[in-house]
Design an enzyme around this catalytic site. Structure first.
Site, PDB file in Angstrom:
ATOM      1  N   HIS A  72     -21.616   6.150  34.011  1.00  0.00           N
ATOM      2  CA  HIS A  72     -22.848   6.924  33.845  1.00  0.00           C
ATOM      3  C   HIS A  72     -23.706   6.847  35.100  1.00  0.00           C
ATOM      4  CE1 HIS A  72     -21.929   6.725  29.547  1.00  0.00           C
ATOM      5  NE2 HIS A  72     -22.951   7.525  29.289  1.00  0.00           N
ATOM      6  N   ASN A 130     -18.846  -1.706  37.447  1.00  0.00           N
ATOM      7  CA  ASN A 130     -19.630  -1.013  36.429  1.00  0.00           C
ATOM      8  C   ASN A 130     -20.204  -1.996  35.414  1.00  0.00           C
ATOM      9  OD1 ASN A 130     -20.756   1.037  34.886  1.00  0.00           O
ATOM     10  ND2 ASN A 130     -18.842   1.554  33.860  1.00  0.00           N
TER      11      ASN A 130
END
Length: 307
Positions: free
Chosen positions: A177, A207
């Site tokens: 994202h 991440n």
């Protein structure tokens, strides 16, 4: 004039009624559109600074051909001297002032969502940047929203310009994202945050580790800020970047998160290599970020020579 009316009108004055006199006109339009599109792609590839795609698309729309209808048109920025002035006319609330100015590139399109805005690249099939406006009330509300994890391809983008779910499967990369799901203060915003237009191929360890900490630290800062905080997040690519999937989604070498406190006027940028070995480090200055990327995400601040 509709095709049906055109056919009847021709039939009254000639024997074309049986053969369909509108056929040649439609064929000519298709040939002209194909020729212009091919020329435009070749020109953009060789000289991207010399072509204004905003001036091409209205002409294609005027032909009434499938895929070039005004109602399906996603806004593209206007180009000036090798740079693009974005507008985001339908979602100006995500920007603190003048809209970002970025280097011109083929197939950049503006997408507005309920909680963020995206400048999307049809070349990399990822965002150029994602813009958000956050405050302490927003962060407090986000704590009560359940994560959905329902990823989807962005249907507003042409198929040739977007990532698909299969591109990430088996790639070894996370669907990272840019506007975090944890920032979303509504169910609609949460659902929209899983658009692949909001994703980049991200190293899984990075991440889940340092990047996740940067997102959490940003939320913590916003929750203590006096007013609005604007956040810009996006990828940075090297030449000949690696790609994944049939649609060749580009893998970024670095990720950035620019934080701008509109009350204090302070801005800083987290700059992270997209690697498992990356550790959280001190941010870089906004002028240094502009120097590295050419992205003027805060044009008003750039003109002031902010540090």
């Amino acid at each position: 004039m509709s095709r049906k009316k055109m056919g009847r009108g021709i039939g009254k004055s000639s024997s074309r009624k049986k053969t369909g006199g509108a056929g040649p006109a439609r064929f000519l339009k298709s040939v002209l559109a194909a020729a212009l599109t091919s020329f435009g792609i070749a020109t953009a590839w060789l000289h991207p600074q010399g072509l204004n795609w905003q001036s091409v698309e209205p002409w294609l729309q005027s032909l009434g051909l499938p895929g070039y209808t005004a109602q399906d048109h996603v806004p593209v920025p206007a180009s000036v001297d090798g740079y693009v002035q974005t507008s985001f006319a339908h979602c100006p609330q995500f920007f603190p002032g003048a809209r970002p100015v970025v280097p011109m590139a083929y197939t950049q399109r503006e997408l507005c969502f309920s909680s963020f805005a995206i400048l999307h690249s049809g070349q990399t099939k990822t965002p150029v940047f994602v813009a958000q406006r956050l405050n302490r009330q927003h962060i407090q509300a986000a704590k009560g929203i359940k994560r959905t994890d329902r990823f989807y391809a962005e249907a507003r983008l042409p198929r040739a310009e977007r990532a698909e779910l299969n591109d990430y499967r088996g790639s070894g990369y996370s669907r990272g994202h840019m506007a975090p799901a944890g920032d979303m203060a509504s169910e609609q915003g949460m659902a929209q945050s899983f658009s692949l237009a909001n994703m980049v191929p991200q190293n899984q360890i990075h991440n889940a580790g340092p990047w996740n900490k940067i997102e959490a630290d940003t939320r913590q800062y916003v929750s203590r800020a006096a007013g609005q905080v604007y956040v810009f997040t996006g990828p940075v690519f090297e030449r000949n970047a690696r790609t994944i999937g049939a649609n060749q989604v580009a893998v970024p070498s670095h990720l950035f998160k620019l934080v701008y406190d509109a009350t204090t006027g302070r801005a800083w940028v987290h700059w992270q290599a997209n690697q498992a070995s990356t550790r959280a480090g001190p941010p870089i200055s906004y002028p240094e970020f502009v120097r590295r990327t050419g992205l003027h995400l805060l044009p008003d601040l750039s003109l002031k020579g902010a540090e």
